[in-house]
Design a protein around this motif. Structure first.
Motif, short mmCIF file in Angstrom:
data_model
loop_
_atom_site.label_atom_id
_atom_site.label_comp_id
_atom_site.label_asym_id
_atom_site.label_seq_id
_atom_site.Cartn_x
_atom_site.Cartn_y
_atom_site.Cartn_z
N LEU A 91 -1.00 -3.88 -3.62
CA LEU A 91 -0.35 -2.79 -4.34
C LEU A 91 0.99 -2.45 -3.71
N THR A 92 1.85 -1.83 -4.50
CA THR A 92 3.13 -1.36 -4.01
C THR A 92 3.25 0.13 -4.25
N ARG A 109 10.60 -3.12 1.96
CA ARG A 109 9.81 -3.07 0.73
C ARG A 109 8.36 -3.38 1.10
N LEU A 110 7.49 -2.42 0.89
CA LEU A 110 6.11 -2.48 1.38
C LEU A 110 5.16 -3.08 0.34
N TRP A 111 4.29 -3.96 0.82
CA TRP A 111 3.24 -4.57 0.00
C TRP A 111 1.91 -4.35 0.73
N PHE A 112 1.00 -3.62 0.09
CA PHE A 112 -0.24 -3.23 0.75
C PHE A 112 -1.41 -4.13 0.34
N LEU A 144 -2.66 -12.65 0.71
CA LEU A 144 -1.50 -11.77 0.67
C LEU A 144 -0.22 -12.55 0.41
N GLN A 145 -0.05 -13.66 1.09
CA GLN A 145 1.15 -14.49 0.89
C GLN A 145 1.26 -14.95 -0.56
N ASP A 189 10.66 -7.84 2.81
CA ASP A 189 9.40 -7.61 2.11
C ASP A 189 8.32 -7.68 3.18
N LEU A 190 7.70 -6.53 3.44
CA LEU A 190 6.76 -6.40 4.55
C LEU A 190 5.34 -6.19 4.04
N GLY A 191 4.45 -7.12 4.34
CA GLY A 191 3.04 -6.95 4.01
C GLY A 191 2.38 -6.02 5.03
N VAL A 192 1.63 -5.06 4.54
CA VAL A 192 0.93 -4.11 5.40
C VAL A 192 -0.57 -4.20 5.09
N VAL A 193 -1.36 -4.51 6.09
CA VAL A 193 -2.80 -4.67 5.87
C VAL A 193 -3.49 -3.32 5.98
#
Length: 384
Positions: free
Chosen positions: A32-33, A66-69, A199-200, A363-367
């Motif tokens: 989600l964003t 830019r966060l990607w959860f 996620l990738q 673009d930063l993935g956040v777990v």
């Protein structure tokens, strides 16, 4: 567990094979964003906000993030731990000695504050294997109830890793059950790393179709993928697994920890060059109270597959948790938001992103590692 010497090599290819093994048993959790949180992460903090922090007096960083959860709170048992548990059992079932020596009947044992406890309990139940779970007496009530609900035998212990391990050793002596450690084993690491692969792929697909961040990103970034992932670190099984999933992809991986009462052992060890072997902390991020394990450390530090470690305060974790509840409408536990707290509040991390990413940003993935939280504990946390 299977003998570590029989485990697959710690590589991205092995994480891919692990995903094939466990796909029938897990959810592919959503990514989600949230535009407001991304704007907040990309807004410099004021000098007043930095007062009383280690960065007081510094010029506030101006990163573009830019966060990607990755929402593992929607995973089975409400946390990523189910991935490692199922992978460990699937690997164990392929070990001849397990079948020949009556391993299934003797059962499995582990020690955990809650999420790995639930994961192993469920995975064992679906394989008709008895499970003995050592849990600290201070574990969250919902995690204890869920573990028992999956049919496991719960044994209570003290809160430190030393006390948990001693209690687990007694169970092994009495039953002959096989230990499935919560993080310090290659099979666990490879299983947890599967969330990184998902996620990738999910972010790449989203960017290739229509980016939710079209108004925030330069045109050159709209059809790319993740630049980096940040994940919470307790024992390090998931962080090291995610790092393996990003091996040779160009995606950088960072770890996040609470600083309270020395819970930032991996951060301190990473920059001192020596693994810290014990932790005694009652941080609100209860899933991160354990020291980083030997096998995860070999990936995080010795192979340098993690590019940096960062920590945040209890106040910052609580602030990030409130934002997720109020702005994302997601139920997550304090441990899950430590990476977000770093992106929002740790000026060292933010300054590094500003320097490395420039105007294009990351673009930063956040777990979001899990959502097993006591409502009573939340009430106390936000009562003031």
């Amino acid at each position: 567990m299977a003998d570590p010497s029989t485990s697959p090599p710690l590589t991205r290819a092995s994480v891919q094979e692990a995903l094939k093994l466990i796909e029938p048993y897990i959810h592919k959790t959503p990514v989600l964003t949230n535009t407001m949180l991304s704007k907040l992460a990309s807004t410099p903090r004021t000098p007043a906000e930095l007062e009383g922090t280690p960065w007081a007096g510094r010029t506030p960083a101006k990163p573009v993030i830019r966060l990607w959860f990755k929402c593992e709170n929607f995973q089975r048992i409400g946390a990523f731990k189910i991935r490692g548990a199922f992978h460990a059992i699937e690997r164990l079932k392929r070990e001849p000695a397990w079948t020949d020596n009556g391993g299934r009947e003797k059962g499995l044992v582990t020690h955990s504050s809650g999420n790995h406890a639930q994961a192993l309990a469920l995975a064992a139940r679906e394989n008709n294997i008895p499970a003995y779970i050592v849990m600290p007496t201070i574990s969250a009530a919902p995690k204890i109830a869920a573990t028992k609900g999956y049919g496991a035998h719960v044994i209570f212990s003290g809160s430190t890793s030393v006390e948990r391990e001693a209690a687990a050793a007694k169970v092994i002596q009495a039953t002959g059950a096989r230990l499935v450690p919560p993080y310090d084993h290659p099979d666990i690491m490879l299983g947890q790393g599967t969330l990184g692969l998902e996620l990738q792929d999910q972010v790449s697909s989203a960017l290739a179709s229509s980016s939710p961040y079209s108004s925030l990103a330069p045109a050159s970034q709209l059809h790319a993928g993740l630049n980096a992932i940040i994940a919470p670190c307790g024992g390090g099984g998931m962080l090291s697994g995610v790092a393996l999933s990003c091996e040779a992809t160009g995606i950088r991986v960072f770890g996040a920890e609470p600083s309270y009462e020395g819970a930032d052992d991996c951060t301190r060890g990473y920059y001192a060059g020596k693994r810290i072997e014990s932790v005694k902390s009652l941080t609100i991020a209860d899933g991160l109270r354990t020291p980083v394990g030997v096998y995860p450390w070999s990936v995080i530090y010795e192979r340098r597959l993690v590019s940096g470690m960062y920590s945040v305060s209890e106040t910052q974790i609580a602030a990030a948790l409130r934002l997720v509840y109020e702005r994302c409408k997601l139920v997550v536990e304090p441990s899950a938001v430590v990476g977000l707290a770093v992106a929002l509040y740790n000026e060292d991390f933010r300054a590094m992103v500003e320097k490395e990413a420039g105007d294009e940003g990351w673009d930063l993935g956040v777990v979001f590692s899990g959502g097993n939280v006591s409502l009573e504990a939340l009430g106390k946390l936000f009562s003031s």
